[in-house]
Scaffold this motif. Sequence first.
Motif, PDB file in Angstrom:
ATOM      1  N   GLU A 310       0.825  -1.202   0.000  1.00 51.92           N
ATOM      2  CA  GLU A 310       0.000   0.000   0.000  1.00 51.92           C
ATOM      3  C   GLU A 310       0.865   1.259   0.000  1.00 51.92           C
ATOM      4  N   THR A 311       1.948   1.216   0.753  1.00 50.12           N
ATOM      5  CA  THR A 311       2.829   2.393   0.833  1.00 50.12           C
ATOM      6  C   THR A 311       3.536   2.644  -0.494  1.00 50.12           C
ATOM      7  N   SER A 322       4.136  13.488   4.337  1.00 49.93           N
ATOM      8  CA  SER A 322       5.266  13.224   5.250  1.00 49.93           C
ATOM      9  C   SER A 322       4.942  12.086   6.203  1.00 49.93           C
ATOM     10  N   ALA A 323       4.346  11.025   5.657  1.00 46.92           N
ATOM     11  CA  ALA A 323       3.896   9.898   6.471  1.00 46.92           C
ATOM     12  C   ALA A 323       4.845   8.702   6.404  1.00 46.92           C
ATOM     13  N   GLU A 324       6.094   8.939   5.967  1.00 49.91           N
ATOM     14  CA  GLU A 324       7.035   7.829   5.869  1.00 49.91           C
ATOM     15  C   GLU A 324       7.279   7.176   7.229  1.00 49.91           C
ATOM     16  N   GLY A 325       7.424   8.016   8.252  1.00 51.70           N
ATOM     17  CA  GLY A 325       7.674   7.469   9.578  1.00 51.70           C
ATOM     18  C   GLY A 325       6.507   6.662  10.112  1.00 51.70           C
ATOM     19  N   SER A 328       6.409   3.367   8.245  1.00 53.86           N
ATOM     20  CA  SER A 328       7.524   2.541   8.697  1.00 53.86           C
ATOM     21  C   SER A 328       7.247   1.939  10.065  1.00 53.86           C
ATOM     22  N   ALA A 329       6.617   2.724  10.949  1.00 55.21           N
ATOM     23  CA  ALA A 329       6.274   2.209  12.281  1.00 55.21           C
ATOM     24  C   ALA A 329       5.249   1.079  12.179  1.00 55.21           C
ATOM     25  N   LYS A 330       4.273   1.262  11.291  1.00 57.94           N
ATOM     26  CA  LYS A 330       3.287   0.191  11.086  1.00 57.94           C
ATOM     27  C   LYS A 330       3.961  -1.082  10.586  1.00 57.94           C
ATOM     28  N   TYR A 331       4.880  -0.916   9.644  1.00 56.02           N
ATOM     29  CA  TYR A 331       5.586  -2.073   9.094  1.00 56.02           C
ATOM     30  C   TYR A 331       6.414  -2.767  10.173  1.00 56.02           C
ATOM     31  N   ASP A 332       7.120  -1.978  10.991  1.00 55.24           N
ATOM     32  CA  ASP A 332       7.928  -2.557  12.073  1.00 55.24           C
ATOM     33  C   ASP A 332       7.052  -3.290  13.083  1.00 55.24           C
ATOM     34  N   ASP A 333       5.871  -2.736  13.363  1.00 54.52           N
ATOM     35  CA  ASP A 333       4.972  -3.376  14.320  1.00 54.52           C
ATOM     36  C   ASP A 333       4.514  -4.751  13.816  1.00 54.52           C
ATOM     37  N   LYS A 334       4.192  -4.822  12.538  1.00 52.92           N
ATOM     38  CA  LYS A 334       3.786  -6.115  11.976  1.00 52.92           C
ATOM     39  C   LYS A 334       4.935  -7.118  12.016  1.00 52.92           C
ATOM     40  N   LEU A 335       6.140  -6.658  11.685  1.00 55.55           N
ATOM     41  CA  LEU A 335       7.298  -7.553  11.715  1.00 55.55           C
ATOM     42  C   LEU A 335       7.606  -8.015  13.136  1.00 55.55           C
ATOM     43  N   GLU A 336       7.402  -7.131  14.102  1.00 50.44           N
ATOM     44  CA  GLU A 336       7.647  -7.500  15.497  1.00 50.44           C
ATOM     45  C   GLU A 336       6.689  -8.600  15.933  1.00 50.44           C
TER      46      GLU A 336
END
Length: 500
Positions: A310-311, A322-325, A328-336
């Motif tokens: 989606e990104t 300016s929603a890159e961060g 990225s946080a959403k992606y990191d949360d899923k990976l975690e």
Amino acid sequence: MPEDAPATQTGASPPLKPSGHQDGVVELPVVASHEEGQLKDVADVIAWLGTLEFDPDDLLLYKKAFKRNAVDGATLDELSEADLKKMEIVNPQHIKKIMSKRPGGIKTVKFKELFLFADSIDYLLLTTGAVFSIGHGVSMPLMTLFLGELMEGLFEADRSKAADSTRATALIFLYLGVGIFVCSYPELAFFKWSAVRQSVKIRQEYLRAILRQDMSWFDQCKSNQLATRLSGDVPAWVEGIDKIGTLFHFATMFVAGFTFAFVKGWQLTIILLAAMPPVVIAGGAMAYILTGLTKKGQLAYAGAGGVAEETLSNMRTVSSLSAEGVQSAKYDDKLERGMQSGKQKALATGAGIGCMIFCMFSMYSLGLWYGSKLITDQVVNTSTGRPWEGAEVLTCFFSILMGAMTIGQMAPGMEALSKGRGAAYRIIETINRVPEVDYQSTEGETLKEVRGDIRFENVGFFYPTRPDAIILPSLSLTISPGQTAALVGSSGCGKSTTMQ
């Protein structure tokens, strides 16, 4: 249709329906678990998914996947397990539920229909391969009988007799090894050879059947489904045929192992069988826990993939906001979440395997203890009529062990056979379908002279996938030989349809 609609409507019957007994057509026997339903468009299928009692998160993902892939009623009936996995539906239990609960159920052919395109050479290869598979299956438990004789020879008091007995048993093992080699090669080669031969015929007949169909059938079939049949269903059918040889092998090994154990000594065999349920329960519990953890991990990584897709597909919008961060946080949360699930899976795997090994060695310990008790107490072995000996204990022990091992080894073959029967149904259905306009048909009247008059008299037409959208409500048109005509009208009025 309005009342002034033509008397004769030109449409097409739904695709992929068994055609019954006709010349050159094999009637397709079906095993289905549900009656036919009335799911038509994507909305109906989405609503039907809500009745399957999935978790809310899973249900939301599956609805998006079905909507994204435009799964309507006809497509749902055609979906295979491989198609669902490509749609990121990876939970085996959910796939099984969707396949079994869908209108029409899981459609498969009978076992004999797997060999629909086999000829006399294929049957010779299959029969010969089955004979060698049975021989290979018997040879492994047969080894335990000679192992017992080897143990008797090794414990012989007279050294010369012990040496002679050991040499004789060693030669038997050598001959047995040669026999296993001779049996194992044809077992695999002949079934594979026959499967490849049949796959060529299946592909030829399937392609010939596709080219035979009329345009209305293609209007109801998605192009990727046709490619999936050739790249997915045909190999699944062929693999189902190929795995029959290994099923013969393991089934024979199972029967022979338990038969030899009961023949050599039923007292010890019963004790060993009584100790097997804990091993099975431990294995089943581990599989159940791992399935749930695997589901969590797959869903987490699927969610991470969805965030990334989606990104990247809306990168301009993300950059403008300016929603890159945030992304990225959403992606990191899923990976975690996926990593945590992986850790839990690793711990569960270690604990489960440890528990299974503990139960197995406990069974070994019980069997050896009871066998030693039979020997020390001078219990008479009713199979031989003399007191139990160490060789008989080892023969029973290893025969049961070999027979029990085959239960788990048969599972992949049974799964491949089941998938092959389902894949064969979808392919044979297409091959058996006779289109309404069949250019191969020899029936009907053959015109001796064609003048070239083209005449439409109150012709009505609608596409099978859009029965509510009438393309030609009532068309009357006459074009004489040599006359030049032009069809003029707004988009969608039926110009191209008339030419087709």
